[in-house]
Design an enzyme around this catalytic site. Structure first.
Site, PDB file in Angstrom:
ATOM      1  N   THR A 164      -1.668   9.750  -4.797  1.00  0.00           N
ATOM      2  CA  THR A 164      -0.340   9.595  -4.926  1.00  0.00           C
ATOM      3  C   THR A 164       0.623   9.876  -5.593  1.00  0.00           C
ATOM      4  OG1 THR A 164      -1.527   7.487  -5.272  1.00  0.00           O
ATOM      5  CG2 THR A 164       0.961   7.194  -5.441  1.00  0.00           C
TER       6      THR A 164
ATOM      7  N   ASN B  38      -1.181   7.935 -14.051  1.00  0.00           N
ATOM      8  CA  ASN B  38      -1.603   8.464 -12.493  1.00  0.00           C
ATOM      9  C   ASN B  38      -0.486   8.864 -11.835  1.00  0.00           C
ATOM     10  OD1 ASN B  38      -2.359   7.914  -9.373  1.00  0.00           O
ATOM     11  ND2 ASN B  38      -4.292   8.718 -11.126  1.00  0.00           N
TER      12      ASN B  38
ATOM     13  N   LYS C 295       2.406  -0.192   4.589  1.00  0.00           N
ATOM     14  CA  LYS C 295       2.543   0.550   4.068  1.00  0.00           C
ATOM     15  C   LYS C 295       1.333   1.544   4.516  1.00  0.00           C
ATOM     16  CE  LYS C 295       2.337   1.244  -0.472  1.00  0.00           C
ATOM     17  NZ  LYS C 295       2.679   1.322  -1.818  1.00  0.00           N
TER      18      LYS C 295
ATOM     19  N   SER D 146      -7.792   6.747  -0.006  1.00  0.00           N
ATOM     20  CA  SER D 146      -8.604   5.632  -0.686  1.00  0.00           C
ATOM     21  C   SER D 146      -9.496   5.373   0.984  1.00  0.00           C
ATOM     22  CB  SER D 146      -7.744   4.423  -0.947  1.00  0.00           C
ATOM     23  OG  SER D 146      -7.663   3.840  -2.093  1.00  0.00           O
TER      24      SER D 146
ATOM     25  N   GLY E  76      -7.350  -0.002  -7.667  1.00  0.00           N
ATOM     26  CA  GLY E  76      -6.772  -0.071  -8.577  1.00  0.00           C
ATOM     27  C   GLY E  76      -5.811   0.162  -8.748  1.00  0.00           C
ATOM     28  N   ASP E  77      -4.796   0.153  -9.743  1.00  0.00           N
ATOM     29  CA  ASP E  77      -3.318  -0.510 -10.093  1.00  0.00           C
ATOM     30  C   ASP E  77      -3.184  -0.315 -11.024  1.00  0.00           C
ATOM     31  OD1 ASP E  77      -0.579  -1.213  -8.395  1.00  0.00           O
ATOM     32  OD2 ASP E  77      -0.410  -2.732  -9.530  1.00  0.00           O
TER      33      ASP E  77
ATOM     34  N   LYS F 291      -3.585  -7.435  -2.188  1.00  0.00           N
ATOM     35  CA  LYS F 291      -3.282  -7.405  -3.544  1.00  0.00           C
ATOM     36  C   LYS F 291      -4.365  -7.733  -4.393  1.00  0.00           C
ATOM     37  CE  LYS F 291      -1.124  -3.930  -5.749  1.00  0.00           C
ATOM     38  NZ  LYS F 291      -0.989  -2.256  -4.856  1.00  0.00           N
TER      39      LYS F 291
ATOM     40  N   GLN G 212       1.884  -4.296   0.857  1.00  0.00           N
ATOM     41  CA  GLN G 212       1.497  -2.722   2.096  1.00  0.00           C
ATOM     42  C   GLN G 212       0.592  -3.411   3.194  1.00  0.00           C
ATOM     43  OE1 GLN G 212      -1.274  -1.232  -1.418  1.00  0.00           O
ATOM     44  NE2 GLN G 212      -1.661  -0.360   0.079  1.00  0.00           N
TER      45      GLN G 212
ATOM     46  N   LYS H 197      -6.747  -4.445   2.407  1.00  0.00           N
ATOM     47  CA  LYS H 197      -6.554  -2.900   1.295  1.00  0.00           C
ATOM     48  C   LYS H 197      -5.230  -2.842   0.461  1.00  0.00           C
ATOM     49  CE  LYS H 197      -8.596   0.858   0.023  1.00  0.00           C
ATOM     50  NZ  LYS H 197      -8.440   0.205  -1.121  1.00  0.00           N
TER      51      LYS H 197
END
Length: 455
Positions: free
Chosen positions: A217, A248, A122, A387, A173-174, A134, A119, A98
């Protein structure tokens, strides 16, 4: 000595880093992330020898799979364009891979490995069953028409689709990948697989998205700051906050700061920053949302509408006096000189909204000077946590209310904060959130890897 011997004989952080460096030559961002992490978790290996015995560190710094692929597409003039696509599937010990997709000219394998590595831990901290990954491309959506972005997204997904799935790998997204790009990629995945499933998160509300996801976030970051300040008997009410970025994360961090009674005085983009001493209120924030999300213009335009604010080209947002600093732009945007400027101006809290926005040296300076410092893997985990909540809703074919998602997000951020505090205390570094987050995230993943055997 061979790389193999370096690994077998790693008796110190330096030894281990020599081994990692020998296998990842020139990958500066990835090596920075690994070093920061290994320095924190080394005491765990000393205390619990099983992690050394099962070579957990050597295994966890090696992605389970790293894909690169060619992406061909036609621009509006009928010219052939060629980009490179990536997906790093780093670790699936606690759940499906993820992590976001980033579309930006600066994207390299090193940057995606750093992001994918962060990630893992996290996602582990969120308490939800998600592994780490990623991906992305060196494609630049800036200045492209909607049609060109659609063509690229469809071409990108035409290769990626065979490597992902709702229970395998769930991208999001990123930077450079928002609702528009997620929509085009989801449509292409559905067409190719003939399956409607939660294979991407950050989807539109009409087709499987979650309420609160855009805000998550930024909101989560501020919830984490609230928890940190509460340990000192303090709160955000009446505090001055400096925020970098204007995308964002920054937008919704500002909104939640306003809800909790703080005054935000800055926003920035890659060209420069604005300072509004009167504070960016709800009306001004609405203007910024339109400026950035609809007009896709530069933050400099803020002062045309609000002339009492000033615009400063270039860097320097961290020289503005504040109580709380929230770096929400990009990696390594806050260096030692910035950290010293913040300390000199009396800043008490720095919490990362972006991924690794603070250099390793700057992090050490802040912690040494008693600043409450939250690393991104803890403080910006609200996005990926939501997410995960979107995946849960997709799995149940349900949509939860805004209040329900927000309450769960708040609960997850409290839980992450508690985990950080617990492990920082256990390993004799109370108040050190970097140590607490790294160890808390690591132990869950390491134990899962041992349980599942040598795979």
């Amino acid at each position: 000595r061979s790389k193999f011997h370096l690994a077998i004989m790693a008796t110190s952080v330096e030894d281990f880093m020599k081994y990692v460096e020998s296998k990842n030559v020139g990958q500066a961002e990835f090596l920075q992330a690994v070093r920061e992490f290994v320095e924190s978790v080394w005491p765990v290996l000393e205390k619990y020898p099983k992690y050394k015995q099962f070579k957990i560190l050597e295994r966890v710094v090696e992605p389970e799979r790293a894909l690169t692929f060619r992406v061909n597409w036609l621009d509006d003039k009928g010219n052939v364009q060629v980009n490179r696509g990536y997906r790093v599937e780093f670790n699936s010990a606690v759940g499906p891979y993820k992590g976001g997709l980033r579309f930006h000219p600066s994207v390299t394998l090193s940057i995606l490995k750093f992001l994918g590595f962060e990630q893992i831990f996290k996602n582990s901290l969120t308490t939800l069953p998600m592994g780490g990954g990623k991906g992305g491309s060196d494609f630049d959506p800036k200045g492209k028409s909607d049609n060109e972005v659609m063509k690229f997204c469809q071409a990108f997904m035409s290769e990626l689709f065979r490597h992902i799935g709702a229970h395998t790998d769930v991208p999001a997204g990123d930077i450079g990948v928002g609702g528009r790009e997620i929509g085009y990629m989801f449509g292409q995945y559905k067409k190719l697989k003939n399956v409607f499933e939660g294979v991407l998160t950050g989807k539109g509300l009409n087709w499987g998205g979650s309420l609160i996801r855009p805000e998550a976030t930024g909101y989560g970051l501020v919830y984490f700051v609230r928890e940190m300040m509460a340990t000192k008997g303090d709160s955000l009410a009446g505090k001055t906050v400096v925020v970098s970025g204007s995308g964002n994360v920054a937008q919704y961090a500002v909104e939640k700061c306003l809800h909790l009674g703080a005054k935000v005085v800055t926003l920035s983009d890659s060209d420069g920053y604005i300072v509004d001493e009167a504070g960016i209120d709800a009306k001004k924030l609405d203007f910024v949302l339109d400026l950035k999300n609809v007009k896709r213009a530069r933050i400099a335009d803020y002062v045309k509408t609000y002339p009492s604010a000033k615009y400063v080209p270039g860097k320097g947002v961290w020289s503005v006096k504040c109580d709380v600093a929230l770096p929400c732009a990009t990696q390594n945007e806050l260096d030692v000189a910035d950290a010293e400027a913040l300390i000199k101006n009396g800043c008490k809290v720095v919490a990362e909204g972006a991924n690794m926005p603070t250099t390793l040296e700057a992090t050490k300076v802040l912690i040494k000077n008693g600043v409450l410092f939250a690393p991104g893997k803890a403080s910006n985990a609200g996005g990926v946590a939501t997410s995960g909540l979107e995946m849960a809703q997709n799995g149940q074919f349900l949509q939860w209310t805004r209040e329900e998602v927000d309450a769960r997000l708040d609960g997850i951020m409290k839980s992450i904060h508690a985990t950080c505090v617990k492990y920082a205390n256990e390993f004799g570094q109370p108040g050190n959130y970097v140590v607490g987050a790294n160890i808390g995230g690591f132990i869950k993943v390491a134990d899962a890897m041992i349980d599942q055997g040598l795979v």
